[in-house]
Design a protein around this motif. Structure first.
Motif, PDB file in Angstrom:
ATOM      1  N   ALA A   1    -114.974 -20.155   3.325  1.00  0.00           N
ATOM      2  CA  ALA A   1    -113.749 -19.876   3.733  1.00  0.00           C
ATOM      3  C   ALA A   1    -112.466 -20.747   3.382  1.00  0.00           C
ATOM      4  O   ALA A   1    -111.428 -19.873   3.456  1.00  0.00           O
ATOM      5  CB  ALA A   1    -113.222 -19.599   5.506  1.00  0.00           C
ATOM      6  N   ARG A   2    -112.526 -21.345   2.880  1.00  0.00           N
ATOM      7  CA  ARG A   2    -111.368 -22.803   2.331  1.00  0.00           C
ATOM      8  C   ARG A   2    -111.695 -22.217   1.041  1.00  0.00           C
ATOM      9  O   ARG A   2    -110.189 -22.916   0.647  1.00  0.00           O
ATOM     10  CB  ARG A   2    -111.979 -24.471   3.133  1.00  0.00           C
ATOM     11  CG  ARG A   2    -110.845 -25.054   2.562  1.00  0.00           C
ATOM     12  CD  ARG A   2    -110.825 -26.140   3.095  1.00  0.00           C
ATOM     13  NE  ARG A   2    -112.355 -26.782   2.514  1.00  0.00           N
ATOM     14  CZ  ARG A   2    -113.226 -27.541   3.878  1.00  0.00           C
ATOM     15  NH1 ARG A   2    -113.565 -26.932   4.811  1.00  0.00           N
ATOM     16  NH2 ARG A   2    -114.608 -27.669   3.056  1.00  0.00           N
ATOM     17  N   THR A   3    -112.600 -22.193   0.686  1.00  0.00           N
ATOM     18  CA  THR A   3    -112.893 -22.182  -1.201  1.00  0.00           C
ATOM     19  C   THR A   3    -112.629 -21.333  -1.858  1.00  0.00           C
ATOM     20  O   THR A   3    -112.162 -21.135  -2.827  1.00  0.00           O
ATOM     21  CB  THR A   3    -113.050 -23.190  -2.100  1.00  0.00           C
ATOM     22  OG1 THR A   3    -114.880 -23.137  -1.230  1.00  0.00           O
ATOM     23  CG2 THR A   3    -113.389 -24.896  -1.608  1.00  0.00           C
ATOM     24  N   GLU A   4    -113.668 -20.852  -1.505  1.00  0.00           N
ATOM     25  CA  GLU A   4    -114.081 -19.013  -1.838  1.00  0.00           C
ATOM     26  C   GLU A   4    -115.044 -19.124  -3.191  1.00  0.00           C
ATOM     27  O   GLU A   4    -114.991 -18.432  -3.421  1.00  0.00           O
ATOM     28  CB  GLU A   4    -112.820 -18.236  -2.072  1.00  0.00           C
ATOM     29  CG  GLU A   4    -111.904 -17.598  -0.914  1.00  0.00           C
ATOM     30  CD  GLU A   4    -110.670 -16.826  -1.338  1.00  0.00           C
ATOM     31  OE1 GLU A   4    -110.913 -16.532  -2.800  1.00  0.00           O
ATOM     32  OE2 GLU A   4    -109.939 -16.651  -0.680  1.00  0.00           O
ATOM     33  N   ASP A   5    -116.012 -19.867  -2.134  1.00  0.00           N
ATOM     34  CA  ASP A   5    -117.230 -20.756  -3.534  1.00  0.00           C
ATOM     35  C   ASP A   5    -118.268 -19.826  -2.658  1.00  0.00           C
ATOM     36  O   ASP A   5    -118.798 -20.222  -2.224  1.00  0.00           O
ATOM     37  CB  ASP A   5    -117.105 -22.091  -3.488  1.00  0.00           C
ATOM     38  CG  ASP A   5    -118.561 -22.561  -3.968  1.00  0.00           C
ATOM     39  OD1 ASP A   5    -118.583 -21.706  -5.601  1.00  0.00           O
ATOM     40  OD2 ASP A   5    -118.905 -23.464  -4.132  1.00  0.00           O
ATOM     41  N   LEU A   6    -118.533 -18.878  -3.426  1.00  0.00           N
ATOM     42  CA  LEU A   6    -118.994 -18.065  -2.966  1.00  0.00           C
ATOM     43  C   LEU A   6    -120.613 -18.114  -3.540  1.00  0.00           C
ATOM     44  O   LEU A   6    -121.766 -17.538  -3.170  1.00  0.00           O
ATOM     45  CB  LEU A   6    -119.391 -16.929  -3.369  1.00  0.00           C
ATOM     46  CG  LEU A   6    -118.330 -15.760  -2.051  1.00  0.00           C
ATOM     47  CD1 LEU A   6    -117.975 -14.431  -3.034  1.00  0.00           C
ATOM     48  CD2 LEU A   6    -118.218 -16.003  -1.455  1.00  0.00           C
ATOM     49  N   ALA A   7    -120.690 -19.437  -4.361  1.00  0.00           N
ATOM     50  CA  ALA A   7    -122.048 -20.396  -4.554  1.00  0.00           C
ATOM     51  C   ALA A   7    -122.633 -21.081  -4.214  1.00  0.00           C
ATOM     52  O   ALA A   7    -123.859 -21.460  -4.413  1.00  0.00           O
ATOM     53  CB  ALA A   7    -121.595 -20.656  -5.882  1.00  0.00           C
ATOM     54  N   VAL A   8    -122.163 -21.153  -3.099  1.00  0.00           N
ATOM     55  CA  VAL A   8    -122.682 -21.862  -1.698  1.00  0.00           C
ATOM     56  C   VAL A   8    -123.945 -21.558  -1.108  1.00  0.00           C
ATOM     57  O   VAL A   8    -124.074 -20.110  -1.364  1.00  0.00           O
ATOM     58  CB  VAL A   8    -121.946 -22.393  -0.597  1.00  0.00           C
ATOM     59  CG1 VAL A   8    -121.570 -21.315   0.391  1.00  0.00           C
ATOM     60  CG2 VAL A   8    -122.434 -23.750  -0.560  1.00  0.00           C
ATOM     61  N   ARG A   9    -125.291 -22.525  -0.934  1.00  0.00           N
ATOM     62  CA  ARG A   9    -126.562 -21.487  -1.024  1.00  0.00           C
ATOM     63  C   ARG A   9    -126.920 -22.781   0.419  1.00  0.00           C
ATOM     64  O   ARG A   9    -126.755 -23.728   0.256  1.00  0.00           O
ATOM     65  CB  ARG A   9    -127.440 -21.780  -1.821  1.00  0.00           C
ATOM     66  CG  ARG A   9    -126.989 -19.888  -2.813  1.00  0.00           C
ATOM     67  CD  ARG A   9    -126.715 -19.008  -2.060  1.00  0.00           C
ATOM     68  NE  ARG A   9    -126.942 -17.764  -3.275  1.00  0.00           N
ATOM     69  CZ  ARG A   9    -125.447 -17.972  -3.209  1.00  0.00           C
ATOM     70  NH1 ARG A   9    -124.827 -18.445  -3.080  1.00  0.00           N
ATOM     71  NH2 ARG A   9    -125.493 -16.562  -4.277  1.00  0.00           N
ATOM     72  N   ILE A  10    -127.706 -22.459   1.053  1.00  0.00           N
ATOM     73  CA  ILE A  10    -128.134 -22.961   2.543  1.00  0.00           C
ATOM     74  C   ILE A  10    -129.712 -23.536   2.468  1.00  0.00           C
ATOM     75  O   ILE A  10    -130.671 -22.409   1.667  1.00  0.00           O
ATOM     76  CB  ILE A  10    -127.660 -22.457   3.941  1.00  0.00           C
ATOM     77  CG1 ILE A  10    -126.747 -22.245   3.639  1.00  0.00           C
ATOM     78  CG2 ILE A  10    -128.469 -23.162   4.977  1.00  0.00           C
ATOM     79  CD1 ILE A  10    -125.910 -22.464   5.174  1.00  0.00           C
ATOM     80  N   PRO A  11    -129.755 -24.160   2.557  1.00  0.00           N
ATOM     81  CA  PRO A  11    -131.280 -24.729   2.063  1.00  0.00           C
ATOM     82  C   PRO A  11    -132.615 -24.194   3.625  1.00  0.00           C
ATOM     83  O   PRO A  11    -132.246 -24.384   4.532  1.00  0.00           O
ATOM     84  CB  PRO A  11    -131.871 -26.142   1.942  1.00  0.00           C
ATOM     85  CG  PRO A  11    -130.527 -27.136   1.729  1.00  0.00           C
ATOM     86  CD  PRO A  11    -129.003 -25.921   1.945  1.00  0.00           C
TER      87      PRO A  11
END
Length: 481
Positions: A211-221
């Protein structure tokens, strides 16, 4: 109170970790309290039962009865209570004769009932003259007076203080154990909440980061197969889908801008030439002016077609294509052929059509077939021919005799805005076949392009259907199911 300031509202305002710990502690407290009360009640019942059995098994011997009767008529005074049980004889008039070693116990109606012969025996509670609670067992007992044997009511009692003391000690012990259990449950609940919500904390941080960075590349282990793992997988799938959608959107905007730039540049150049001619007063030769106006008209037509294609592609893939109807495919092909012949008047377009009925949205299906025929007309050489056939099995083939499509380019023909390098100079946006593929997919059909024997390209379309219409439809048109 459960309003905006009530307990439920305050509970909802607490963090989830605190709510879980509080709920766990409350549940354990209730369980421990129920268990403690049940244990206390069972213990009291058992102690009272043991006391009752002890009283029943305690027999007042003849010496005790004689001692009590000898005290009849004497002033009642507290005894020393040195015996195992208190013994007194109850007379039918409600008076009592207390043994010298016993505490005097107040006579109850049940005792008088045994003395008068109304009751056989009685087991009840009473109090001593000093106010101590006792458990009393009264029973008719034979008593020998000389040669005669008489029945007298003898009450045997024991103080309840010994039971009450044990129960009080048990209550204190259970209260202490329950308190320790609740505190331990609260600590365990807090630990469980922290451990169980640790993946949720990671998910929360990831969502806040997106929501803060609009970085959709983040993934949760993802670890394990529990609900938290499923939630993490769902979040990863969602971010991947969003990233893919954003990439496609960016690519669509970039491709659309690129495709719009060419006709707009040409249109601007032609309009500037016409405007300069008006400003300078230097007339453009009639033939050149006619050619400029034709070019402007062609560019505007191309822009209109491109905007229409973009509007068609702007609909989501899962959007409702409209009410499906039973459509006579051969009639739709004939209508598309009429339009194709107007666009290629110098071409020979032959058709051999067998009846075939499908379920589709008529306008969308006709637009798709027109796009396929337009491609065949556009790539056919002057004076060439296009063959169209619809077999009895429902296979529609559109074959041209143009340059064909190289084998390495066939996998890309249905991509949006993709155009063969050899077709860059020809009009078109590269969206037509993409729209065709999506329209046919919505009707359950498919389209395949392949190289035709002898040169050219063959477009093969298959749509599920039947050679005859259902009974409720007509043979010349279409109706809703």
């Amino acid at each position: 109170m459960t309003g905006p300031t009530g307990p439920l509202h305050r509970l909802r305002t607490l963090p989830l970790r605190s709510r879980l710990a509080l709920l766990v502690a409350t549940a354990v407290a209730v369980a421990v309290a129920v268990a403690a009360v049940a244990c206390w009640l069972l213990t009291r019942t058992q102690l009272e039962s043991d006391l009752d059995n002890s009283l029943r098994n305690t027999s007042a011997g003849e010496p005790s009865v004689r001692d009590a009767l000898n005290n009849c008529g004497a002033p009642t005074r507290p005894g020393n209570g040195t015996g195992f049980a208190y013994v007194q004889v109850v007379l039918s008039d409600g008076s009592r004769c207390v043994a010298s070693f016993s505490e005097p116990v107040k006579v109850q109606p049940q005792d008088v009932g045994v003395a008068t012969g109304t009751l056989r025996e009685s087991l009840h509670n009473s109090v001593t003259d000093s106010g101590a609670k006792v458990r009393v067992f009264t029973k008719a007992t034979p008593y020998r007076t000389g040669a005669q044997v008489a029945q007298v009511a003898v009450s045997v009692s024991r103080p309840l203080a010994e039971i009450d003391a044990s129960l009080n000690r048990l209550a204190l012990l259970l209260t202490a154990v329950a308190g320790v259990g609740v505190l331990g449950a609260g600590a365990a609940g807090l630990w469980v909440a922290r451990s169980g919500l640790r993946p949720v904390d990671g998910l929360t941080r990831a969502v806040e980061h997106v929501a803060r960075t609009e970085d959709l590349a983040v993934r949760i282990p993802v670890e394990g197969e529990d609900e938290i793992a499923r939630l993490s997988r769902s979040f990863n799938s969602m971010t991947a889908a969003l990233a893919s959608s954003r990439d496609r959107q960016s690519q669509l905007i970039a491709d659309a801008g690129h495709e719009l730039r060419t006709p707009l540049t040409s249109l601007r150049t032609n309009i500037e030439l016409l405007a300069r001619s008006e400003e300078t007063g230097r007339a453009i030769p009639p033939d050149d002016r006619k050619a400029l106006m034709a070019s402007v008209k062609a560019q505007m037509t191309e822009l209109a077609a491109l905007i229409g294609d973009l509007q068609e592609l702007s609909r989501p893939d899962a959007a409702d294509p409209g009410p499906l109807q039973v459509v006579a495919l051969h009639h739709v092909v004939e209508s598309a052929l009429d339009r194709a012949r107007l666009r290629g008047p110098d071409l020979t377009i032959g058709a051999e059509l067998n009846p075939w009925y499908v379920r589709a949205e008529p306008a969308a299906l006709e637009r798709a077939l027109v796009n396929v025929l337009d491609n065949a007309v556009k790539f056919s050489p002057a004076g060439g021919s296009v063959e169209v056939s619809l077999t009895a099995g429902g296979e529609l083939t559109v074959r041209d005799h143009g340059p064909g499509i190289p084998a390495d380019e066939l996998p890309h023909v249905f991509e949006r805005f993709w155009r063969s390098p050899s077709a860059r100079a020809l009009p078109g946006s590269g969206l037509g076949l993409s729209i065709v593929a999506r329209t046919l997919q919505q009707t359950g059909g498919e389209i395949v392009l392949r190289q035709a024997a002898g040169g050219g390209t063959a477009a093969v379309i298959r749509i599920p259907g039947a050679p005859t219409p259902p009974p409720e439809t007509t043979g010349t048109g279409s109706r809703d199911f």
